[in-house]
Design a protein around this motif. Structure first.
Motif, mmCIF file in Angstrom:
data_model
loop_
_atom_site.group_PDB
_atom_site.id
_atom_site.type_symbol
_atom_site.label_atom_id
_atom_site.label_comp_id
_atom_site.label_asym_id
_atom_site.label_seq_id
_atom_site.Cartn_x
_atom_site.Cartn_y
_atom_site.Cartn_z
ATOM 1 N N MET A 33 0.812 -1.192 0.000
ATOM 2 C CA MET A 33 0.000 0.000 0.000
ATOM 3 C C MET A 33 0.860 1.262 0.000
ATOM 4 S SD MET A 33 -3.055 0.897 -0.180
ATOM 5 C CE MET A 33 -4.444 1.753 0.412
ATOM 6 N N LYS A 34 2.034 1.196 0.680
ATOM 7 C CA LYS A 34 2.919 2.359 0.734
ATOM 8 C C LYS A 34 3.374 2.757 -0.661
ATOM 9 C CE LYS A 34 4.857 1.614 5.329
ATOM 10 N NZ LYS A 34 6.081 1.315 6.075
ATOM 11 N N ARG A 35 3.731 1.755 -1.460
ATOM 12 C CA ARG A 35 4.201 2.053 -2.816
ATOM 13 C C ARG A 35 3.082 2.629 -3.659
ATOM 14 N NH1 ARG A 35 6.508 -3.107 -5.092
ATOM 15 N NH2 ARG A 35 6.564 -1.833 -6.959
ATOM 16 N N ALA A 36 1.871 2.134 -3.499
ATOM 17 C CA ALA A 36 0.737 2.680 -4.248
ATOM 18 C C ALA A 36 0.476 4.126 -3.836
ATOM 19 C CB ALA A 36 -0.509 1.833 -4.042
ATOM 20 N N ASN A 37 0.574 4.401 -2.544
ATOM 21 C CA ASN A 37 0.379 5.770 -2.059
ATOM 22 C C ASN A 37 1.470 6.707 -2.539
ATOM 23 O OD1 ASN A 37 -1.998 5.152 -0.728
ATOM 24 N ND2 ASN A 37 -0.972 4.706 1.208
ATOM 25 N N ALA A 38 2.634 6.135 -2.879
ATOM 26 C CA ALA A 38 3.749 6.930 -3.394
ATOM 27 C C ALA A 38 3.700 7.060 -4.918
ATOM 28 C CB ALA A 38 5.068 6.314 -2.961
ATOM 29 N N ASN A 39 2.566 6.718 -5.518
ATOM 30 C CA ASN A 39 2.360 6.820 -6.972
ATOM 31 C C ASN A 39 3.265 5.901 -7.782
ATOM 32 O OD1 ASN A 39 0.203 8.568 -6.901
ATOM 33 N ND2 ASN A 39 1.482 10.398 -7.070
ATOM 34 N N ASP A 40 3.544 4.711 -7.272
ATOM 35 C CA ASP A 40 4.273 3.697 -8.010
ATOM 36 C C ASP A 40 3.265 2.994 -8.916
ATOM 37 O OD1 ASP A 40 5.445 1.355 -8.950
ATOM 38 O OD2 ASP A 40 6.487 0.940 -7.075
ATOM 39 N N PRO A 41 3.397 3.141 -10.252
ATOM 40 C CA PRO A 41 2.383 2.574 -11.143
ATOM 41 C C PRO A 41 2.272 1.053 -11.062
ATOM 42 C CG PRO A 41 4.231 3.447 -12.406
ATOM 43 C CD PRO A 41 4.450 3.855 -10.985
ATOM 44 N N VAL A 42 3.385 0.360 -10.824
ATOM 45 C CA VAL A 42 3.334 -1.098 -10.718
ATOM 46 C C VAL A 42 2.528 -1.504 -9.488
ATOM 47 C CG1 VAL A 42 4.717 -3.196 -10.450
ATOM 48 C CG2 VAL A 42 5.498 -1.379 -11.981
ATOM 49 N N ALA A 43 2.765 -0.824 -8.374
ATOM 50 C CA ALA A 43 2.021 -1.120 -7.146
ATOM 51 C C ALA A 43 0.544 -0.779 -7.324
ATOM 52 C CB ALA A 43 2.609 -0.338 -5.973
ATOM 53 N N MET A 44 0.276 0.318 -8.023
ATOM 54 C CA MET A 44 -1.130 0.692 -8.253
ATOM 55 C C MET A 44 -1.849 -0.347 -9.099
ATOM 56 S SD MET A 44 -1.109 4.702 -8.890
ATOM 57 C CE MET A 44 -0.823 5.817 -7.567
ATOM 58 N N LEU A 45 -1.165 -0.842 -10.113
ATOM 59 C CA LEU A 45 -1.777 -1.885 -10.938
ATOM 60 C C LEU A 45 -2.047 -3.122 -10.101
ATOM 61 C CD1 LEU A 45 -2.784 -3.122 -13.546
ATOM 62 C CD2 LEU A 45 -0.413 -3.677 -14.112
ATOM 63 N N GLN A 46 -1.096 -3.516 -9.270
ATOM 64 C CA GLN A 46 -1.305 -4.692 -8.416
ATOM 65 C C GLN A 46 -2.491 -4.487 -7.476
ATOM 66 O OE1 GLN A 46 0.092 -7.728 -8.726
ATOM 67 N NE2 GLN A 46 0.943 -6.775 -10.556
ATOM 68 N N MET A 47 -2.610 -3.293 -6.917
ATOM 69 C CA MET A 47 -3.760 -2.993 -6.053
ATOM 70 C C MET A 47 -5.054 -3.097 -6.867
ATOM 71 S SD MET A 47 -2.777 -2.487 -2.956
ATOM 72 C CE MET A 47 -4.160 -1.666 -2.223
ATOM 73 N N GLY A 48 -5.023 -2.581 -8.087
ATOM 74 C CA GLY A 48 -6.199 -2.652 -8.952
ATOM 75 C C GLY A 48 -6.585 -4.079 -9.281
ATOM 76 N N LEU A 49 -5.583 -4.914 -9.565
ATOM 77 C CA LEU A 49 -5.862 -6.322 -9.867
ATOM 78 C C LEU A 49 -6.450 -7.033 -8.646
ATOM 79 C CD1 LEU A 49 -2.697 -7.184 -11.970
ATOM 80 C CD2 LEU A 49 -5.044 -7.004 -12.811
ATOM 81 N N ASP A 79 -12.909 0.412 -7.401
ATOM 82 C CA ASP A 79 -11.532 0.677 -6.971
ATOM 83 C C ASP A 79 -10.524 0.093 -7.961
ATOM 84 O OD1 ASP A 79 -11.691 2.314 -4.808
ATOM 85 O OD2 ASP A 79 -11.169 0.797 -3.310
ATOM 86 N N ALA A 80 -10.850 -1.054 -8.537
ATOM 87 C CA ALA A 80 -9.961 -1.661 -9.533
ATOM 88 C C ALA A 80 -9.758 -0.693 -10.695
ATOM 89 C CB ALA A 80 -10.550 -2.969 -10.048
ATOM 90 N N PHE A 81 -10.851 -0.113 -11.150
ATOM 91 C CA PHE A 81 -10.754 0.850 -12.244
ATOM 92 C C PHE A 81 -9.944 2.072 -11.816
ATOM 93 C CE2 PHE A 81 -12.242 4.621 -14.468
ATOM 94 C CZ PHE A 81 -11.983 4.258 -15.773
ATOM 95 N N ARG A 82 -10.202 2.557 -10.628
ATOM 96 C CA ARG A 82 -9.511 3.759 -10.149
ATOM 97 C C ARG A 82 -8.000 3.532 -10.090
ATOM 98 N NH1 ARG A 82 -8.027 5.604 -5.318
ATOM 99 N NH2 ARG A 82 -9.052 3.930 -4.154
ATOM 100 N N TYR A 83 -7.574 2.410 -9.516
ATOM 101 C CA TYR A 83 -6.138 2.123 -9.424
ATOM 102 C C TYR A 83 -5.525 1.905 -10.804
ATOM 103 C CZ TYR A 83 -5.804 1.693 -4.324
ATOM 104 O OH TYR A 83 -5.765 1.942 -2.984
ATOM 105 N N ALA A 84 -6.184 1.136 -11.649
ATOM 106 C CA ALA A 84 -5.646 0.871 -12.990
ATOM 107 C C ALA A 84 -5.566 2.159 -13.799
ATOM 108 C CB ALA A 84 -6.491 -0.165 -13.710
ATOM 109 N N CYS A 140 -9.984 -6.002 -8.304
ATOM 110 C CA CYS A 140 -10.812 -6.633 -9.343
ATOM 111 C C CYS A 140 -11.130 -8.071 -8.945
ATOM 112 C CB CYS A 140 -10.079 -6.584 -10.686
ATOM 113 S SG CYS A 140 -11.094 -7.052 -12.097
ATOM 114 N N TRP A 141 -10.126 -8.817 -8.488
ATOM 115 C CA TRP A 141 -10.326 -10.215 -8.099
ATOM 116 C C TRP A 141 -11.277 -10.345 -6.912
ATOM 117 C CZ3 TRP A 141 -4.378 -10.778 -8.314
ATOM 118 C CH2 TRP A 141 -3.967 -10.920 -9.629
ATOM 119 N N SER A 142 -11.265 -9.325 -6.047
ATOM 120 C CA SER A 142 -12.138 -9.385 -4.874
ATOM 121 C C SER A 142 -13.539 -8.859 -5.171
ATOM 122 C CB SER A 142 -11.527 -8.606 -3.705
ATOM 123 O OG SER A 142 -11.576 -7.211 -3.959
#
Length: 157
Positions: free
Chosen positions: A1-17, A27-32, A20-22
């Protein structure tokens, strides 16, 4: 979550995925979408899927193709393959073949399979097919390592 909050696109994509799976498609769309804005090719590919399926967003073929194009420009082999399939479905085999040649050179097995069929049907020259095959083999060979082979063996067990 820290990396996503730091605008790391790879971490954001993982959060989005994960979202989506859950089943949390908003939120999946927002992160992606945020990861795509930061230039992540995988995020563009994920957005193309969401628009194709209408998952969390309204189905939109134009936005699907836009995100496929952005992902393909970013080097995403499956996006390039899907663009080829889209061109084939629209009756533009010459463009489909070009996409599949690029995707095969990026290591996409499905594109190579389609090129084999196109070669047999006379839609691909021997030279183009041979060049795509050599490049595909080089990419596959470059990804081989003892660690990957050991992991593959462990996965089979």
């Amino acid at each position: 979550m820290k990396r996503a909050n730091a605008n790391d696109p790879v971490a954001m994509l993982q959060m989005g995925l994960r979202r989506c799976w859950s089943g949390d498609h908003d939120d999946a769309f927002r992160y992606a979408n945020k990861a795509a804005e930061l230039g992540d090719a995988g995020a563009h590919f994920q957005l193309s899927y969401l628009y194709h399926e209408g998952t969390g967003v309204e189905k939109d073929a134009k936005k699907e193709v836009y995100h496929l194009e952005q992902a393909a420009i970013g080097g995403h082999p499956t996006a390039r393959y899907n663009l080829g399939a889209n061109e084939k479905n629209n009756g533009r085999m010459d463009r489909a073949v070009k996409h599949w040649i690029i995707a095969a050179k990026l290591g996409c097995d499905a594109s190579l399979d389609n090129l084999k069929v196109c070669f047999r049907g006379g839609l691909v020259t021997k030279e183009d097919f041979a060049a795509a095959l050599r490049a595909h083999q080089a990419v596959i060979e470059a990804t081989k390592s003892p660690q990957r082979e050991a992991a593959e063996e462990a996965r089979k067990e």
